[in-house]
Write a protein that holds these residues in place. Structure first.
Motif, PDB file in Angstrom:
ATOM      1  N   ASN A 389       0.822  -1.218   0.000  1.00  0.00           N
ATOM      2  CA  ASN A 389       0.000   0.000   0.000  1.00  0.00           C
ATOM      3  C   ASN A 389       0.853   1.263   0.000  1.00  0.00           C
ATOM      4  O   ASN A 389       0.361   2.349  -0.291  1.00  0.00           O
ATOM      5  CB  ASN A 389      -0.916   0.016   1.231  1.00  0.00           C
ATOM      6  CG  ASN A 389      -1.988  -1.056   1.130  1.00  0.00           C
ATOM      7  OD1 ASN A 389      -2.459  -1.360   0.036  1.00  0.00           O
ATOM      8  ND2 ASN A 389      -2.354  -1.646   2.253  1.00  0.00           N
ATOM      9  N   GLY A 390       2.130   1.100   0.357  1.00  0.00           N
ATOM     10  CA  GLY A 390       3.024   2.258   0.431  1.00  0.00           C
ATOM     11  C   GLY A 390       3.017   2.842   1.830  1.00  0.00           C
ATOM     12  O   GLY A 390       1.960   3.178   2.360  1.00  0.00           O
ATOM     13  N   VAL A 391       4.195   2.966   2.427  1.00  0.00           N
ATOM     14  CA  VAL A 391       4.314   3.571   3.764  1.00  0.00           C
ATOM     15  C   VAL A 391       4.955   4.943   3.592  1.00  0.00           C
ATOM     16  O   VAL A 391       6.125   5.034   3.239  1.00  0.00           O
ATOM     17  CB  VAL A 391       5.165   2.677   4.694  1.00  0.00           C
ATOM     18  CG1 VAL A 391       5.259   3.304   6.086  1.00  0.00           C
ATOM     19  CG2 VAL A 391       4.593   1.266   4.773  1.00  0.00           C
ATOM     20  N   PRO A 392       4.192   6.015   3.769  1.00  0.00           N
ATOM     21  CA  PRO A 392       4.719   7.355   3.463  1.00  0.00           C
ATOM     22  C   PRO A 392       5.632   7.911   4.547  1.00  0.00           C
ATOM     23  O   PRO A 392       5.490   7.594   5.730  1.00  0.00           O
ATOM     24  CB  PRO A 392       3.441   8.210   3.347  1.00  0.00           C
ATOM     25  CG  PRO A 392       2.432   7.505   4.182  1.00  0.00           C
ATOM     26  CD  PRO A 392       2.784   6.051   4.197  1.00  0.00           C
ATOM     27  N   PHE A 393       6.571   8.758   4.113  1.00  0.00           N
ATOM     28  CA  PHE A 393       7.485   9.446   5.022  1.00  0.00           C
ATOM     29  C   PHE A 393       7.644  10.881   4.556  1.00  0.00           C
ATOM     30  O   PHE A 393       7.577  11.155   3.359  1.00  0.00           O
ATOM     31  CB  PHE A 393       8.852   8.753   5.033  1.00  0.00           C
ATOM     32  CG  PHE A 393       8.784   7.362   5.572  1.00  0.00           C
ATOM     33  CD1 PHE A 393       8.798   7.135   6.941  1.00  0.00           C
ATOM     34  CD2 PHE A 393       8.658   6.284   4.703  1.00  0.00           C
ATOM     35  CE1 PHE A 393       8.700   5.836   7.433  1.00  0.00           C
ATOM     36  CE2 PHE A 393       8.553   5.004   5.202  1.00  0.00           C
ATOM     37  CZ  PHE A 393       8.575   4.760   6.563  1.00  0.00           C
ATOM     38  N   PRO A 394       7.902  11.792   5.486  1.00  0.00           N
ATOM     39  CA  PRO A 394       8.037  13.202   5.097  1.00  0.00           C
ATOM     40  C   PRO A 394       9.360  13.489   4.387  1.00  0.00           C
ATOM     41  O   PRO A 394       9.455  14.481   3.675  1.00  0.00           O
ATOM     42  CB  PRO A 394       7.949  13.950   6.436  1.00  0.00           C
ATOM     43  CG  PRO A 394       8.334  12.948   7.480  1.00  0.00           C
ATOM     44  CD  PRO A 394       7.924  11.619   6.957  1.00  0.00           C
ATOM     45  N   ASN A 395      10.358  12.628   4.591  1.00  0.00           N
ATOM     46  CA  ASN A 395      11.626  12.885   3.900  1.00  0.00           C
ATOM     47  C   ASN A 395      12.362  11.578   3.627  1.00  0.00           C
ATOM     48  O   ASN A 395      11.962  10.506   4.097  1.00  0.00           O
ATOM     49  CB  ASN A 395      12.501  13.852   4.699  1.00  0.00           C
ATOM     50  CG  ASN A 395      12.692  13.382   6.141  1.00  0.00           C
ATOM     51  OD1 ASN A 395      13.109  12.235   6.376  1.00  0.00           O
ATOM     52  ND2 ASN A 395      12.365  14.243   7.099  1.00  0.00           N
ATOM     53  N   LEU A 396      13.437  11.707   2.870  1.00  0.00           N
ATOM     54  CA  LEU A 396      14.172  10.542   2.406  1.00  0.00           C
ATOM     55  C   LEU A 396      14.837   9.795   3.563  1.00  0.00           C
ATOM     56  O   LEU A 396      14.827   8.561   3.607  1.00  0.00           O
ATOM     57  CB  LEU A 396      15.234  11.002   1.391  1.00  0.00           C
ATOM     58  CG  LEU A 396      15.922   9.922   0.561  1.00  0.00           C
ATOM     59  CD1 LEU A 396      14.910   9.086  -0.196  1.00  0.00           C
ATOM     60  CD2 LEU A 396      16.910  10.562  -0.411  1.00  0.00           C
ATOM     61  N   SER A 397      15.412  10.540   4.528  1.00  0.00           N
ATOM     62  CA  SER A 397      16.156   9.858   5.600  1.00  0.00           C
ATOM     63  C   SER A 397      15.213   9.057   6.495  1.00  0.00           C
ATOM     64  O   SER A 397      15.581   7.984   6.988  1.00  0.00           O
ATOM     65  CB  SER A 397      16.984  10.864   6.398  1.00  0.00           C
ATOM     66  OG  SER A 397      16.139  11.813   7.003  1.00  0.00           O
ATOM     67  N   ALA A 398      13.984   9.540   6.677  1.00  0.00           N
ATOM     68  CA  ALA A 398      13.018   8.787   7.477  1.00  0.00           C
ATOM     69  C   ALA A 398      12.673   7.475   6.770  1.00  0.00           C
ATOM     70  O   ALA A 398      12.565   6.416   7.409  1.00  0.00           O
ATOM     71  CB  ALA A 398      11.760   9.625   7.697  1.00  0.00           C
ATOM     72  N   ALA A 399      12.528   7.537   5.445  1.00  0.00           N
ATOM     73  CA  ALA A 399      12.249   6.327   4.674  1.00  0.00           C
ATOM     74  C   ALA A 399      13.430   5.364   4.775  1.00  0.00           C
ATOM     75  O   ALA A 399      13.250   4.144   4.924  1.00  0.00           O
ATOM     76  CB  ALA A 399      11.969   6.696   3.216  1.00  0.00           C
ATOM     77  N   ASP A 400      14.644   5.932   4.724  1.00  0.00           N
ATOM     78  CA  ASP A 400      15.860   5.125   4.846  1.00  0.00           C
ATOM     79  C   ASP A 400      15.929   4.424   6.206  1.00  0.00           C
ATOM     80  O   ASP A 400      16.277   3.247   6.283  1.00  0.00           O
ATOM     81  CB  ASP A 400      17.090   6.057   4.689  1.00  0.00           C
ATOM     82  CG  ASP A 400      17.881   5.705   3.436  1.00  0.00           C
ATOM     83  OD1 ASP A 400      17.782   4.534   2.981  1.00  0.00           O
ATOM     84  OD2 ASP A 400      18.571   6.598   2.905  1.00  0.00           O
ATOM     85  N   ARG A 401      15.590   5.177   7.256  1.00  0.00           N
ATOM     86  CA  ARG A 401      15.646   4.598   8.601  1.00  0.00           C
ATOM     87  C   ARG A 401      14.688   3.419   8.726  1.00  0.00           C
ATOM     88  O   ARG A 401      15.008   2.390   9.305  1.00  0.00           O
ATOM     89  CB  ARG A 401      15.309   5.675   9.652  1.00  0.00           C
ATOM     90  CG  ARG A 401      16.507   6.538  10.047  1.00  0.00           C
ATOM     91  CD  ARG A 401      16.263   7.258  11.365  1.00  0.00           C
ATOM     92  NE  ARG A 401      15.074   8.097  11.347  1.00  0.00           N
ATOM     93  CZ  ARG A 401      15.062   9.347  10.860  1.00  0.00           C
ATOM     94  NH1 ARG A 401      16.164   9.870  10.349  1.00  0.00           N
ATOM     95  NH2 ARG A 401      13.949  10.038  10.882  1.00  0.00           N
ATOM     96  N   TYR A 402      13.489   3.591   8.112  1.00  0.00           N
ATOM     97  CA  TYR A 402      12.504   2.519   8.190  1.00  0.00           C
ATOM     98  C   TYR A 402      13.014   1.286   7.424  1.00  0.00           C
ATOM     99  O   TYR A 402      12.850   0.142   7.867  1.00  0.00           O
ATOM    100  CB  TYR A 402      11.157   2.985   7.643  1.00  0.00           C
ATOM    101  CG  TYR A 402      10.066   1.947   7.797  1.00  0.00           C
ATOM    102  CD1 TYR A 402       9.616   1.569   9.066  1.00  0.00           C
ATOM    103  CD2 TYR A 402       9.489   1.326   6.687  1.00  0.00           C
ATOM    104  CE1 TYR A 402       8.630   0.602   9.214  1.00  0.00           C
ATOM    105  CE2 TYR A 402       8.491   0.369   6.835  1.00  0.00           C
ATOM    106  CZ  TYR A 402       8.066   0.014   8.099  1.00  0.00           C
ATOM    107  OH  TYR A 402       7.096  -0.922   8.252  1.00  0.00           O
ATOM    108  N   ALA A 403      13.659   1.538   6.277  1.00  0.00           N
ATOM    109  CA  ALA A 403      14.217   0.437   5.502  1.00  0.00           C
ATOM    110  C   ALA A 403      15.281  -0.306   6.326  1.00  0.00           C
ATOM    111  O   ALA A 403      15.345  -1.543   6.320  1.00  0.00           O
ATOM    112  CB  ALA A 403      14.812   0.966   4.198  1.00  0.00           C
TER     113      ALA A 403
END
Ligand code: MN
Length: 444
Positions: A389-403
């Protein structure tokens, strides 16, 4: 279709050297302007205002009248800025226009300054406009009586005029149904300072012809002293024809209207209005020019091609439209592009996307990277579902941390569990310590 018959008159009076009043008897539009300012600037102001009003009254609605008066204000203001000896020049304006504000034809009244519009309706005479003047404000505040205002030494001080402020707010102060037999009077203060309302009304009742009535009013004011320039325009609602703008039918019901040679007519094609105006005058200067309105040296607005939408307005409109559209597109783009989400691409890889899950309008999500080489096969079912479904993040580093977190979990699951160093695979029974019983303390 309302038939209007109108006539006007103006006189310098017996005191002033030049006439700074101007009037307009146009196609469905009538006005009186009383200019102020030395070195003939007052004349320029009043002439410019009536010329601009006539040329810019294109859309025959209340809004169209307000726009035309606003344009007149701008025109006078710009002229006033051009030369030092014109600074401070201005003019009053009182205007009546036949407008079509669905579903009716109506008469719209606009006023700036202390010229006035009166209505004679079934014998009843009333002032429609409020003066923008110092004494009128004092009357409204209850500081002086209307009778005192009539003779107040400061009665000629006006609080609003065209040409003084480029941002002058103009409004239509009255919208009235045109009843057959109604008579409107537009006049400068040179008339009302000399003649009482009763005397004006009596003259309007006595003389049937609008131009004769206007001339008589001016003559009477001059005879009473003529301390100022005197101007009067009389507009009669001569009758109503069929609403479909059929001129021949109108001619049947009002044959006299078509018999006269002075008829200025707007046919049904022009702005779809089909009204007809009888005129018996035009813009009068000290030497009355012939109809229609002569172009003047002072005119700064484009020539009046009444059926053409003014190009500058169209240009302003288009520019404004483009500005609004690009702002909206920019906002959508910002919203669509200015965020990230973690999802699964076609190759079943876990990928950070820029954009919104599923895209937004024409902005497709843009795959950026496959952090930590995760694939959907590494994930638990629940993790997979949320990433699909896609997990949204406000910025790239937050997405990176989740990864990284996901990677950590996957690695943890893949690591063999540490061997339990127990002699047997049987669960070790819990060691139970000595039991302690806490007895409730006896009541003391
Ligand atoms: Mn005056």
């Amino acid at each position: 279709m309302t038939n209007l018959r109108a006539g006007g008159a103006s006189d310098v009076g017996r005191v002033r050297r030049i006439n700074e009043d101007r009037y307009l008897v146009g196609e469905g539009i009538f006005a009186v302007a009383d200019g102020v300012g030395g070195h003939q600037a007052g004349e320029i102001a009043s002439q410019t205002s009536v010329d601009t009003l006539a040329a810019h009254f294109i859309e025959h609605t209340a809004r169209g009248l307000v726009n035309a008066v606003s344009d007149a204000n701008q025109a006078v203001w710009r002229l006033a800025q051009q030369r030092a000896d014109r600074r401070g020049m201005g003019t009053t304006i009182s205007a009546v226009a036949l407008v079509v504000d669905a579903p009716y034809e109506q008469l719209a009244v606009a006023n700036v300054g202390d010229s006035r519009v009166y209505l004679l309706h079934q014998g009843d005479f009333q002032q429609l406009t409020q003066d923008d003047s110092l004494v009128e404000e004092m009357v409204r505040e209850g500081r002086i009586s209307p009778a005192e205002a009539q003779v107040h030494p400061q009665r000629s001080i006006i609080t609003r005029a065209l040409g003084m402020d480029p941002h002058l707010e103009v409004e239509v102060c009255q919208l009235l149904r045109p009843f057959t037999g109604d008579r409107y009077l537009l006049c400068s203060d040179g008339l009302t300072n000399e003649l009482s309302d009763e005397r004006i009304a009596a003259t309007l009742r006595r003389l049937a012809d609008p131009e004769e009535a206007a001339k008589e009013l001016v003559r009477l004011a001059r005879a009473e002293g003529g301390g100022d320039n005197i101007t009067a325009v009389v507009v009669d609602v001569a009758g109503s024809g069929p609403a479909n703008g059929d001129l021949s039918a109108a001619a049947d019901s009002h044959p006299e209207l078509l018999a006269e040679g002075t008829s200025m007519r707007t046919g049904p094609g022009a702005e779809g209005l089909g009204h007809e105006t009888e005129v018996a005058g035009a813009v009068l200067t000290e030497a009355p020019p012939a109809r229609p309105l002569p172009p003047t040296a002072g005119r700064i607005s484009p020539p009046p091609d009444r059926r053409r939408f003014p190009t500058w307005r169209l240009a302003v409109f288009v520019v404004a439209l483009i500005a609004v559209a690009s702002t909206v597109v920019g906002a959508i783009r910002w919203y669509a592009k200015g965020s990230y989400y973690l999802g699964i691409d076609e190759a079943e890889r876990v990928v950070i996307f820029r954009g919104r899950p599923g895209g937004l309008l024409w902005f497709e999500p843009e795959p950026l990277k496959n952090p930590r080489r995760l694939t959907s096969a590494d994930l638990l079912e629940a993790e997979k579902t949320s990433l699909e479904n896609g997990v949204p993040f406000p910025n790239l580093s937050a997405a990176d941390r989740y990864a990284n977190t996901l990677r950590g979990r996957v690695d943890l699951r893949a690591t063999p569990r540490p061997t339990i160093t127990s002699p047997s695979l049987e669960p070790t029974p819990l060691e139970v310590g000595p039991s302690i019983t806490i007895a409730p303390s006896p009541p003391s």
